[in-house]
Design an enzyme around this catalytic site. Sequence first.
Site, PDB file in Angstrom:
ATOM      1  N   LYS A   1       1.014   4.081  -3.001  1.00 40.52           N
ATOM      2  CA  LYS A   1       0.612   5.317  -2.846  1.00 40.52           C
ATOM      3  C   LYS A   1       1.789   6.416  -3.022  1.00 40.52           C
ATOM      4  O   LYS A   1       1.516   7.483  -3.664  1.00 40.52           O
ATOM      5  CB  LYS A   1       0.181   5.631  -1.523  1.00 40.52           C
ATOM      6  CG  LYS A   1      -1.237   4.843  -1.217  1.00 40.52           C
ATOM      7  CD  LYS A   1      -2.370   5.275  -2.039  1.00 40.52           C
ATOM      8  CE  LYS A   1      -3.817   4.975  -1.720  1.00 40.52           C
ATOM      9  NZ  LYS A   1      -4.629   5.308  -2.631  1.00 40.52           N
TER      10      LYS A   1
ATOM     11  N   TYR B   1       0.878  -0.951  -0.006  1.00 41.96           N
ATOM     12  CA  TYR B   1       0.126  -0.156   0.065  1.00 41.96           C
ATOM     13  C   TYR B   1       0.839   1.298  -0.113  1.00 41.96           C
ATOM     14  O   TYR B   1       0.906   2.130  -0.693  1.00 41.96           O
ATOM     15  CB  TYR B   1      -1.036   0.065   1.143  1.00 41.96           C
ATOM     16  CG  TYR B   1      -1.931   1.096   1.483  1.00 41.96           C
ATOM     17  CD1 TYR B   1      -3.058   1.285   0.445  1.00 41.96           C
ATOM     18  CD2 TYR B   1      -1.671   2.359   2.101  1.00 41.96           C
ATOM     19  CE1 TYR B   1      -3.759   2.277   0.621  1.00 41.96           C
ATOM     20  CE2 TYR B   1      -2.420   3.465   2.263  1.00 41.96           C
ATOM     21  CZ  TYR B   1      -3.407   3.387   1.503  1.00 41.96           C
ATOM     22  OH  TYR B   1      -4.604   4.471   1.490  1.00 41.96           O
TER      23      TYR B   1
HETATM   24  N1  LIG Z   1      -9.545   5.607   4.998  1.00 42.53           N
HETATM   25  C1  LIG Z   1      -8.383   6.220   5.238  1.00 42.53           C
HETATM   26  O1  LIG Z   1      -8.075   6.126   6.408  1.00 42.53           O
HETATM   27  C2  LIG Z   1      -7.694   6.515   3.909  1.00 42.53           C
HETATM   28  C3  LIG Z   1      -6.562   7.166   4.299  1.00 42.53           C
HETATM   29  C4  LIG Z   1      -5.600   7.661   3.118  1.00 42.53           C
HETATM   30  C5  LIG Z   1      -5.956   7.612   1.960  1.00 42.53           C
HETATM   31  N2  LIG Z   1      -7.158   6.639   1.881  1.00 42.53           N
HETATM   32  C6  LIG Z   1      -7.301   6.408   0.162  1.00 42.53           C
HETATM   33  O2  LIG Z   1      -8.890   6.879   0.103  1.00 42.53           O
HETATM   34  C7  LIG Z   1      -9.527   6.100  -1.068  1.00 42.53           C
HETATM   35  C8  LIG Z   1     -10.701   5.849  -0.512  1.00 42.53           C
HETATM   36  O3  LIG Z   1     -10.427   5.308   0.836  1.00 42.53           O
HETATM   37  P1  LIG Z   1     -11.788   4.872   1.688  1.00 42.53           P
HETATM   38  O4  LIG Z   1     -11.554   4.592   3.018  1.00 42.53           O
HETATM   39  O5  LIG Z   1     -13.094   5.829   1.381  1.00 42.53           O
HETATM   40  O6  LIG Z   1     -12.101   3.314   1.329  1.00 42.53           O
HETATM   41  P2  LIG Z   1     -13.150   2.453   1.353  1.00 42.53           P
HETATM   42  O7  LIG Z   1     -12.962   1.063   1.298  1.00 42.53           O
HETATM   43  O8  LIG Z   1     -14.095   3.047   2.507  1.00 42.53           O
HETATM   44  O9  LIG Z   1     -14.113   2.843  -0.025  1.00 42.53           O
HETATM   45  C9  LIG Z   1     -13.529   2.591  -1.219  1.00 42.53           C
HETATM   46  C10 LIG Z   1     -14.588   2.386  -2.374  1.00 42.53           C
HETATM   47  O10 LIG Z   1     -13.788   1.928  -3.554  1.00 42.53           O
HETATM   48  C11 LIG Z   1     -14.482   0.873  -4.064  1.00 42.53           C
HETATM   49  N3  LIG Z   1     -13.545   0.037  -4.951  1.00 42.53           N
HETATM   50  C12 LIG Z   1     -12.653  -0.589  -4.471  1.00 42.53           C
HETATM   51  N4  LIG Z   1     -11.964  -1.064  -5.600  1.00 42.53           N
HETATM   52  C13 LIG Z   1     -12.425  -0.658  -6.406  1.00 42.53           C
HETATM   53  C14 LIG Z   1     -12.092  -0.887  -8.032  1.00 42.53           C
HETATM   54  N5  LIG Z   1     -11.180  -1.818  -8.348  1.00 42.53           N
HETATM   55  N6  LIG Z   1     -13.031  -0.100  -8.861  1.00 42.53           N
HETATM   56  C15 LIG Z   1     -14.003   0.557  -8.567  1.00 42.53           C
HETATM   57  N7  LIG Z   1     -14.166   0.646  -7.159  1.00 42.53           N
HETATM   58  C16 LIG Z   1     -13.450   0.198  -6.228  1.00 42.53           C
HETATM   59  C17 LIG Z   1     -15.200   0.121  -3.121  1.00 42.53           C
HETATM   60  O11 LIG Z   1     -16.215  -0.704  -3.634  1.00 42.53           O
HETATM   61  C18 LIG Z   1     -15.645   1.207  -1.939  1.00 42.53           C
HETATM   62  O12 LIG Z   1     -16.764   1.609  -2.499  1.00 42.53           O
HETATM   63  C19 LIG Z   1      -8.330   5.133  -1.333  1.00 42.53           C
HETATM   64  O13 LIG Z   1      -7.455   5.169  -2.462  1.00 42.53           O
HETATM   65  C20 LIG Z   1      -7.697   5.113   0.005  1.00 42.53           C
HETATM   66  O14 LIG Z   1      -6.551   4.296  -0.111  1.00 42.53           O
HETATM   67  C21 LIG Z   1      -7.920   6.198   2.934  1.00 42.53           C
END
Ligand SMILES: NC(=O)c1ccc[n+]([C@@H]2O[C@H](COP(=O)([O-])OP(=O)(O)OC[C@H]3O[C@@H](n4cnc5c(N)ncnc54)[C@H](O)[C@@H]3O)[C@@H](O)[C@H]2O)c1
Length: 477
Positions: free
Chosen positions: A387, A383
């Site tokens: 990123k 991961y």
């Molecule tokens: N949650 C955190 O703490 C955090 C922190 C930093 C970055 N991020 C990044 O933010 C983004 C969103 O995170 P989140 O926490 O909302 O995640 P989440 O898991 O709550 O939601 C992700 C969504 O993406 C969809 N998804 C997953 N794989 C997919 C694919 N191959 N094609 C289409 N849709 C897909 C899932 O169905 C889900 O609805 C991600 O890129 C994550 O890495 C999250």
Amino acid sequence: MKSTTPMYKLCVVLQSNLIYFRDAKLQYHRVNQAYKMLVQLTRPRKILYLPHHFSENLEDLLNHLPEDGQIVACVSSLEQHHLWKESSLEKKIHTKVGSIEDILKKLAASGEQYDMVFIDATEENPINYYNLIMNSNMLKMDGVICVQNVSANETGSQEHINDEIGLRSEEMTDVINVDTRVEQVALPVKGVIVTKRLPVSHINDTMKGVADDDVFRGFKGRSILDRLRLDGKVAYVTGGGQGIGRAFAHALGEAGAKVAVIDMVLEKAEAVANELGLKGIHSVAMTADISKEEDVKRVVDTIVANWKKIDIACNNAGINMNSASEDTTLEEWDKTFSVNLRGLFMCCQAAGRIMLSQGYGKIINTASMASLIVPHPQKQLAYNTSKAGVVKLTQTLGTEWIDRGVRVNCISPGIVDTPLIHSEALKPLVTRWLADIPAGRLAQVTDLQAAVVYLASEASDYMTGHNLVIEGGQSLW
Ligand SMILES: NC(=O)c1ccc[n+]([C@@H]2O[C@H](COP(=O)([O-])OP(=O)(O)OC[C@H]3O[C@@H](n4cnc5c(N)ncnc54)[C@H](O)[C@@H]3O)[C@@H](O)[C@H]2O)c1
């Protein structure tokens, strides 16, 4: 509507002349409706309410103010307080008791400003109130003054009012009519004038020393908040079915864009598109696995076929599978990279080609604070590395495409408070994480919404290849 020598603000004049009308009840209802509509249209946060005689319209206004909205009501005696006293609305109203003129002077001296002001033209000194408010800048930029019970003639009525009150209200109308700082309109509701401050359209002799430039007038004549609006723009958000993507979809839609909500799970995308629709936002739900080239092509082609363009591409979908580096399988590595980096690249390329042909576009990728630091104690090599790749990809595309109008930036959230981290297994980690966050709390998805709107708007046109880190200071400790 007057358009001479526009200088400062807009002033709307509603005519509610209740006291001169036989069908007073109907007129009263119309005035209330007009006020309610004005509040809904202009969305004021702070209202100054001067009419001595309070009525239900004040209660209606309170009901339509946002939660943090406030009405400062000036009354000559506390008895007039009864309508809202001890109701849930009481917290929104601040009552000032005493001479209106004295109260206004104090408010002006303390630099108070209002989005909307209500004045009754039949009060004793309405012109003094109006002048005090305008001359001491108590009306905000774009603020609105509603003057009620102005001369009936203003709405074309043949009625003549010869008593003292009638003359006073006519004088009030005359003052507003010649005030070049405001634009005004008399609504076909008897006796109310609404005025709004005009934007500055040209510098005249009375404005000596004022620099006639984009800073003073606003770039392209638009105020900074206007420049953040996304009206007429077409956006998509991958991973829009929940979490951060859902919050991005709402933010872009609230700012005026049409939004295609893209998710691997159609029901999630549909639920979010439905939420947007309920708020009056034009949206569509689409299913796609962004790690598949044909899916990416299909959604991008469909958006362009339906909405003719793509202005904002929000490549947000991402996955995280924790494992210690010595145990990380190639399968986990490939799966993580196929969504987080390869999939995101395919989205950038497909949307980027459309944007390059349009000569304008905004790509906003979701990276992570993990691109900068190694979050701990959880282990997430694939991961973190994917990123970091998102940031480098963003920098490269951002510099390669900006001279053809396409800006590419990314947002790096810290640890976001999602249902995921409320699980029993992750709860102990939360305490560890909190100790590392200067802000003392995890991020909420709403903490990220303004950033996506800024990066999507023309206000950020000079920004490209940037990694906008929003982590409560965690990467600095
Ligand atoms: N949650 C955190 O703490 C955090 C922190 C930093 C970055 N991020 C990044 O933010 C983004 C969103 O995170 P989140 O926490 O909302 O995640 P989440 O898991 O709550 O939601 C992700 C969504 O993406 C969809 N998804 C997953 N794989 C997919 C694919 N191959 N094609 C289409 N849709 C897909 C899932 O169905 C889900 O609805 C991600 O890129 C994550 O890495 C999250």
